[in-house]
Design an enzyme around this catalytic site. Sequence first.
Site, PDB file in Angstrom:
ATOM      1  CD1 TRP A 252      -2.324  -2.068   1.911  1.00  0.00           C
ATOM      2  CD2 TRP A 252      -2.716  -1.524  -0.224  1.00  0.00           C
ATOM      3  NE1 TRP A 252      -3.194  -3.000   1.384  1.00  0.00           N
ATOM      4  CE2 TRP A 252      -3.445  -2.688   0.082  1.00  0.00           C
ATOM      5  CE3 TRP A 252      -2.800  -1.005  -1.519  1.00  0.00           C
ATOM      6  CZ2 TRP A 252      -4.266  -3.334  -0.856  1.00  0.00           C
ATOM      7  CZ3 TRP A 252      -3.611  -1.651  -2.451  1.00  0.00           C
ATOM      8  CH2 TRP A 252      -4.330  -2.789  -2.113  1.00  0.00           C
TER       9      TRP A 252
ATOM     10  CG  ASP B  58      -8.048  -8.163  10.636  1.00  0.00           C
ATOM     11  OD1 ASP B  58      -8.068  -9.394  10.863  1.00  0.00           O
ATOM     12  OD2 ASP B  58      -7.606  -7.672   9.585  1.00  0.00           O
TER      13      ASP B  58
ATOM     14  CG  ASP C  41     -15.663 -14.451  12.425  1.00  0.00           C
ATOM     15  OD1 ASP C  41     -15.938 -14.047  11.269  1.00  0.00           O
ATOM     16  OD2 ASP C  41     -15.481 -15.657  12.692  1.00  0.00           O
TER      17      ASP C  41
ATOM     18  CG  HIS D 116      -8.004 -11.848  -3.112  1.00  0.00           C
ATOM     19  ND1 HIS D 116      -6.778 -11.415  -3.593  1.00  0.00           N
ATOM     20  CD2 HIS D 116      -7.869 -11.896  -1.759  1.00  0.00           C
ATOM     21  CE1 HIS D 116      -5.952 -11.222  -2.578  1.00  0.00           C
ATOM     22  NE2 HIS D 116      -6.584 -11.507  -1.463  1.00  0.00           N
ATOM     23  CG  ASP D 117      -8.329 -13.880   1.316  1.00  0.00           C
ATOM     24  OD1 ASP D 117      -7.393 -14.044   0.513  1.00  0.00           O
ATOM     25  OD2 ASP D 117      -8.263 -13.094   2.289  1.00  0.00           O
TER      26      ASP D 117
ATOM     27  CG  ASN E  64      -0.323 -16.722  -4.627  1.00  0.00           C
ATOM     28  OD1 ASN E  64       0.333 -17.703  -4.255  1.00  0.00           O
ATOM     29  ND2 ASN E  64      -0.416 -15.618  -3.917  1.00  0.00           N
TER      30      ASN E  64
ATOM     31  CD  GLN F 160      -0.138 -18.197  -0.276  1.00  0.00           C
ATOM     32  OE1 GLN F 160       0.142 -18.357   0.897  1.00  0.00           O
ATOM     33  NE2 GLN F 160       0.131 -17.091  -0.921  1.00  0.00           N
TER      34      GLN F 160
END
Length: 348
Positions: free
Chosen positions: A165, A211, A237, A256-257, A303, A307
Amino acid sequence: EGTPAADAYPRKILEYMEGFLISKTVFTSCELGLFDVLLGAERPLSAEEISHAVGASQDGTQRLLAACTGLQLLNAHTDDGQVLYSNTEQASVYLTRSSPLSLYQSIQYSSRTIYLCWHYLTDAIREGRNQYEKAFGVSSKDLFQALYRSDEEMVKFMQLMNSIWNICGKDVVTAFDLSPFKVICDLGGCSGALAKQCTSAYPECTVTIFDLPKVVRTSREHFVTEADQRISFHQGDFFKDPLPEADLYILARILHDWPDERCIELLSRVYKACRPGGVVLLVEALLHEDGSGPLTAQLYSLNMLVQTEGRERTAAQYAALLAAAGFTNIQHRLTGKIYDAVLGHKET
Ligand code: SAM
């Protein structure tokens, strides 16, 4: 026709075949602290001096220095019959640990984690899932439990998230004019690097980083100082706990996770918490609609397979997820760098 000319030379294929030699040369040079030694010395050094400083064999160091020169990461010049080495500008700025724009931690993570996972890319493709169990012997049932398998791994991941960033952050937070949205919640905001970009681009906003508890604890201790008065934290959460109310939710490299169902689940929770007239900003590496590129996003999608549980997506795919959660007037902007921006609105 169809058969290549006898003098054809498969330049690209040879480059691809050996691409990992380049990655490993960069990983090792960073790990040995080569660029840090040259930065600290403030004068060009010989191979012998460098090998002493990094604690490595002279022969090995000499070959590494030659390769780094070939990669244009080092300058070599001959002085009195002796070859002396110094950092190129790019190496000083991006490959030394102490530089504000350092990619050192990302390179470490690539070397120690991503590279090991990619060893199992073939298995990942065959099985269609991530390879944490094979690569690290940890269960991948809970993705972030696997990623954060130790406190040390978590900090390394946070450092990885942090560094990009400084390079791409301003572009993604200013891709749209977000100045009307004063109360911002950065979901999965991690080390706060993007939150800092928001407070510097928009002087009137405040940002809450949401987070997991141990990430919040570490971020508070190591990444965000008390001086960042417009940044605060909220632990929880995001799939289960109430989300703070805000005008703007940022989800940077979150969707994207996850697979589509989980993305819609999360976006629906965001939609409910969002103030009417508010927006959600997705920050992701967008694939072209026809899948033809960009290469970085295509490789990132592999990736993500190795992952995570997710994938990279096109702007239309993100728009469909946002629409399924209730958001309207969905737009996207490309930044020309790795990460792009997608904006969705909640009607007043
Ligand atoms: N947004 C940051 C960025 O782009 O640099 C970090 C992205 S990182 C890929 C995903 C983030 O989501 C991590 O900080 C992780 O701790 C957080 N996260 C994952 N699962 C979560 C959950 N269930 N609740 C809250 N945060 C979560």
